[in-house]
Each structure stands twice: as C-alpha cells, then as structure tokens.
Design a protein around this motif. Structure first.
Motif, PDB file in Angstrom:
ATOM      1  N   TYR A  88       0.690  -1.447   0.226  1.00 11.62           N
ATOM      2  CA  TYR A  88       0.043  -0.249  -0.090  1.00 11.62           C
ATOM      3  C   TYR A  88       0.415   1.196   0.071  1.00 11.62           C
ATOM      4  CZ  TYR A  88      -3.906   2.849   2.031  1.00 11.62           C
ATOM      5  OH  TYR A  88      -4.142   4.280   1.927  1.00 11.62           O
ATOM      6  N   ARG A  89       1.059   2.534  -0.801  1.00 11.40           N
ATOM      7  CA  ARG A  89       1.540   3.382  -0.878  1.00 11.40           C
ATOM      8  C   ARG A  89       0.587   4.631  -1.079  1.00 11.40           C
ATOM      9  NH1 ARG A  89       4.148   5.496  -7.233  1.00 11.40           N
ATOM     10  NH2 ARG A  89       4.649   7.420  -6.337  1.00 11.40           N
ATOM     11  N   ILE A  90       1.642   5.009   0.629  1.00  9.36           N
ATOM     12  CA  ILE A  90       1.144   6.257   0.375  1.00  9.36           C
ATOM     13  C   ILE A  90       1.805   7.323  -0.114  1.00  9.36           C
ATOM     14  CG2 ILE A  90       1.238   7.841   2.475  1.00  9.36           C
ATOM     15  CD1 ILE A  90      -1.531   6.156   2.023  1.00  9.36           C
ATOM     16  N   ASP A  91       1.415   8.656  -0.908  1.00 10.10           N
ATOM     17  CA  ASP A  91       2.729   9.551  -0.466  1.00 10.10           C
ATOM     18  C   ASP A  91       2.290  10.863   0.039  1.00 10.10           C
ATOM     19  OD1 ASP A  91       4.076   7.948  -3.255  1.00 10.10           O
ATOM     20  OD2 ASP A  91       2.522   9.141  -4.462  1.00 10.10           O
ATOM     21  N   GLU A  92       3.712  11.795   0.061  1.00  7.35           N
ATOM     22  CA  GLU A  92       4.003  12.896   1.303  1.00  7.35           C
ATOM     23  C   GLU A  92       4.240  13.666   0.328  1.00  7.35           C
ATOM     24  OE1 GLU A  92       6.405  14.453   4.755  1.00  7.35           O
ATOM     25  OE2 GLU A  92       7.397  12.995   3.493  1.00  7.35           O
ATOM     26  N   SER A  93       3.592  14.785  -0.041  1.00  9.18           N
ATOM     27  CA  SER A  93       4.440  16.430  -1.015  1.00  9.18           C
ATOM     28  C   SER A  93       4.238  17.514   0.532  1.00  9.18           C
ATOM     29  CB  SER A  93       2.918  16.591  -1.814  1.00  9.18           C
ATOM     30  OG  SER A  93       2.031  15.594  -2.353  1.00  9.18           O
ATOM     31  N   MET A  94       5.507  17.539  -0.575  1.00  8.78           N
ATOM     32  CA  MET A  94       6.188  18.673   1.204  1.00  8.78           C
ATOM     33  C   MET A  94       7.265  20.056   0.033  1.00  8.78           C
ATOM     34  SD  MET A  94       9.319  16.549   4.019  1.00  8.78           S
ATOM     35  CE  MET A  94      10.289  16.706   2.788  1.00  8.78           C
ATOM     36  N   ILE A  95       6.517  20.948   1.003  1.00  9.39           N
ATOM     37  CA  ILE A  95       7.641  21.553   1.001  1.00  9.39           C
ATOM     38  C   ILE A  95       8.687  22.301   1.776  1.00  9.39           C
ATOM     39  CG2 ILE A  95       7.114  24.387   0.344  1.00  9.39           C
ATOM     40  CD1 ILE A  95       4.830  22.995  -0.741  1.00  9.39           C
ATOM     41  N   ALA A  96       9.512  22.410   1.339  1.00  7.74           N
ATOM     42  CA  ALA A  96      10.533  22.360   2.268  1.00  7.74           C
ATOM     43  C   ALA A  96      10.701  24.371   2.796  1.00  7.74           C
ATOM     44  CB  ALA A  96      12.135  22.142   2.405  1.00  7.74           C
ATOM     45  N   ASP A  97      10.863  25.148   3.951  1.00  4.06           N
ATOM     46  CA  ASP A  97      10.691  26.277   3.848  1.00  4.06           C
ATOM     47  C   ASP A  97       9.948  27.004   2.979  1.00  4.06           C
ATOM     48  OD1 ASP A  97      12.673  26.163   6.497  1.00  4.06           O
ATOM     49  OD2 ASP A  97      14.394  26.187   5.022  1.00  4.06           O
ATOM     50  N   ASN A  98       8.797  26.686   2.738  1.00  4.00           N
ATOM     51  CA  ASN A  98       7.269  27.575   1.583  1.00  4.00           C
ATOM     52  C   ASN A  98       8.543  27.317   0.484  1.00  4.00           C
ATOM     53  OD1 ASN A  98       5.318  27.797   3.784  1.00  4.00           O
ATOM     54  ND2 ASN A  98       7.071  29.409   4.593  1.00  4.00           N
ATOM     55  N   ARG A  99       9.160  26.829  -0.163  1.00  2.00           N
ATOM     56  CA  ARG A  99      10.282  27.121  -1.116  1.00  2.00           C
ATOM     57  C   ARG A  99      10.380  25.551  -2.649  1.00  2.00           C
ATOM     58  NH1 ARG A  99      15.336  31.061   0.210  1.00  2.00           N
ATOM     59  NH2 ARG A  99      16.064  29.663   1.769  1.00  2.00           N
ATOM     60  N   VAL A 100      10.729  24.434  -0.893  1.00  2.00           N
ATOM     61  CA  VAL A 100      11.389  23.505  -2.059  1.00  2.00           C
ATOM     62  C   VAL A 100      10.457  22.336  -2.112  1.00  2.00           C
ATOM     63  CG1 VAL A 100      12.728  22.042  -2.231  1.00  2.00           C
ATOM     64  CG2 VAL A 100      13.825  24.574  -1.647  1.00  2.00           C
TER      65      VAL A 100
ATOM     66  N   ARG B 289      11.594   6.084   0.368  1.00  2.00           N
ATOM     67  CA  ARG B 289      12.053   7.190  -0.950  1.00  2.00           C
ATOM     68  C   ARG B 289      11.426   7.911  -0.270  1.00  2.00           C
ATOM     69  NH1 ARG B 289      12.402  10.016  -5.214  1.00  2.00           N
ATOM     70  NH2 ARG B 289      14.205   9.734  -7.097  1.00  2.00           N
ATOM     71  N   GLN B 290      12.447   8.596  -0.248  1.00  2.00           N
ATOM     72  CA  GLN B 290      12.026  10.301   0.171  1.00  2.00           C
ATOM     73  C   GLN B 290      13.815  11.498   0.626  1.00  2.00           C
ATOM     74  OE1 GLN B 290      12.324   9.169   5.280  1.00  2.00           O
ATOM     75  NE2 GLN B 290      11.943   7.388   4.295  1.00  2.00           N
ATOM     76  N   GLN B 291      13.449  12.709   0.628  1.00  2.00           N
ATOM     77  CA  GLN B 291      14.994  13.141   1.019  1.00  2.00           C
ATOM     78  C   GLN B 291      14.175  13.940   2.280  1.00  2.00           C
ATOM     79  OE1 GLN B 291      13.856  15.858  -3.180  1.00  2.00           O
ATOM     80  NE2 GLN B 291      15.784  15.873  -2.560  1.00  2.00           N
ATOM     81  N   VAL B 292      15.120  14.167   3.109  1.00  2.00           N
ATOM     82  CA  VAL B 292      15.039  14.092   4.867  1.00  2.00           C
ATOM     83  C   VAL B 292      15.822  15.284   4.871  1.00  2.00           C
ATOM     84  CG1 VAL B 292      15.476  11.551   4.910  1.00  2.00           C
ATOM     85  CG2 VAL B 292      17.766  12.722   4.768  1.00  2.00           C
ATOM     86  N   ILE B 293      16.325  16.101   4.257  1.00  2.00           N
ATOM     87  CA  ILE B 293      17.027  17.364   3.694  1.00  2.00           C
ATOM     88  C   ILE B 293      17.037  18.391   2.424  1.00  2.00           C
ATOM     89  CG2 ILE B 293      18.607  18.567   4.085  1.00  2.00           C
ATOM     90  CD1 ILE B 293      20.547  16.229   5.601  1.00  2.00           C
ATOM     91  N   PRO B 294      16.190  19.336   2.168  1.00  2.00           N
ATOM     92  CA  PRO B 294      15.725  20.279   1.403  1.00  2.00           C
ATOM     93  C   PRO B 294      17.432  19.435  -0.249  1.00  2.00           C
ATOM     94  CG  PRO B 294      15.294  21.383   3.101  1.00  2.00           C
ATOM     95  CD  PRO B 294      16.348  20.410   3.488  1.00  2.00           C
ATOM     96  N   LEU B 295      17.154  19.389  -1.100  1.00  2.00           N
ATOM     97  CA  LEU B 295      17.509  19.510  -2.198  1.00  2.00           C
ATOM     98  C   LEU B 295      18.803  18.172  -2.310  1.00  2.00           C
ATOM     99  CD1 LEU B 295      18.620  23.561  -3.196  1.00  2.00           C
ATOM    100  CD2 LEU B 295      16.973  21.498  -3.859  1.00  2.00           C
ATOM    101  N   MET B 296      18.314  16.900  -1.311  1.00  2.00           N
ATOM    102  CA  MET B 296      19.712  16.364  -0.835  1.00  2.00           C
ATOM    103  C   MET B 296      19.493  14.912  -2.012  1.00  2.00           C
ATOM    104  SD  MET B 296      20.980  14.424   2.340  1.00  2.00           S
ATOM    105  CE  MET B 296      22.577  13.381   2.580  1.00  2.00           C
TER     106      MET B 296
END
Length: 208
Positions: free
Chosen positions: A157-169, A188-195
């Motif tokens: 079962y897949r759950i997607d997370e649409s995330m915004i970092a610091d209101n821009r990324v 599959r996740q980005q734990v730090i912006p732009l990483m």
C-alpha cells in the motif's frame, strides 16, 4: 548559511564519508539471494539503505528507543534513527541530520496520515554551521501496487507525501507499507532539502 546553501554541500558526502562506502556484504556484484541469505543469518533486524545512484548499504538495528524510535548502525558506526518509515537523524556523516521535531498528529503508521496536512522541523549541521528547516507535508493514498525487494515481489500500500521545505522547495516522498499491519516495507524520501533521495528497504524487521 541558509538551509538551501547547506544542502548544496551534500555532494561531497558521497565521495568522502565512510558512510557511503559501508556496503557490508552488499557489494554490487553480490546477488540479491546472497544478500538476503546474509541478512537472514544475522541475529539483528536489518535493512538496505542507499541514495539514488549509489551502492546499497546493509545497516542493522542497534538500539530501540522510546516513542517508536529505532537507531540503526553501519559497519563504520554511523547512526540512522527512524520513526516508522521516517528518517529522523543521521549522525556521523559530513552533513548531519541532527534532529527532527514532529508537530501534532504524526504517527509511525503512515496509513493514519492519508488526507492530513502536518509539519515538522529538522536541524541540519555541516561543520560548525547548524540550520533549521520547516517542512510542511500533505499525505495522500496512492493505492495498492507491487514492489520488489531483492527480487522478491511484494504487494504494498503506497502513501505519498507532498512536502514543501521552508515554503519554497517542493519534494515528493513515497512510502510502501504492508496493507494489513502498516509495517513499512520500502521508502524513498528526501530528508534534507535538495539532498539526493534516500531509499530504504526492510530485510529483517524488528521483533516484538
């Protein structure tokens, strides 16, 4: 240094930190069956951990902490802490994810998060610079799908997370879980912006 500037430094980590060369018994030439057999032989819970385009590392569970936190270790003693499928700390790297503070409403079972908008803050450090990033997330149900972990097909079962970092990324993270229990199987996740995105796949889950 801004959060985005700090994240831009992460390209060096994969080349210089022993964390990225920790590929205990999971070198690219190893067959999937051999990796699985090795993981099964260990007395510890284990998972695969890798960045997009990088070699897979086998990391093992070293410590269970309060509030569903688990700390996993590489052969070089770098530590990765998880809360359910979410990576909350990564210590011992050139750029460290020092901590994650969750706002109200979070759960280690991502099935409970579908349809919710939530926030969390991360503290990231590089050398003597430390910055905080605010992450705003919206979770939605992406339905049932088939995934493969070391060549083994699994219904998830897949759950997607649409995330915004610091209101821009803008970032899209995905979590695949057991539809009956909610136990995570792959992420599959980005734990730090732009990483670069981090991938995980559970091999031998914790017991109890």
């Amino acid at each position: 240094m801004t959060a985005l500037g700090l994240a831009g430094c992460t390209g060096d980590i994969r080349k210089t930190s022993p964390f990225w060369s920790t590929v205990t018994n999971t070198r690219p030439q190893k067959a999937d069956d051999d990796i699985r057999a090795y993981a099964d032989s260990l007395p510890y819970a284990s998972m695969l951990f890798w960045f997009d385009g990088q070699s897979r590392s086998l990391i093992v569970l070293g410590k269970e902490e309060p509030e569903d936190r688990l700390t996993w270790y590489t052969a070089e003693k770098q530590a990765v802490t998880t809360f359910g499928p979410f990576i909350t700390r990564a210590i011992g790297t050139e750029v460290e994810l020092r901590s994650t503070t969750f706002g109200p409403g979070w759960s280690s079972d991502v099935r409970q998060l579908a349809g919710k908008s939530l926030t969390r803050q991360t503290v990231v450090a590089h050398r003597n610079n430390e910055v905080t990033a605010t992450l705003t997330s919206r979770f939605h149900n992406a339905g049932m799908t088939m995934i493969k972990v070391l060549g083994k097909a699994i219904e998830a079962y897949r759950i997607d997370e649409s995330m915004i970092a610091d209101n821009r990324v803008r970032i899209l993270n995905s979590y695949w879980v057991d539809p009956a229990t909610g136990a995570w199987l792959k992420t599959r996740q980005q734990v730090i912006p732009l990483m670069s995105p981090v991938n995980t796949a559970m091999l031998k889950p914790p017991t109890g």
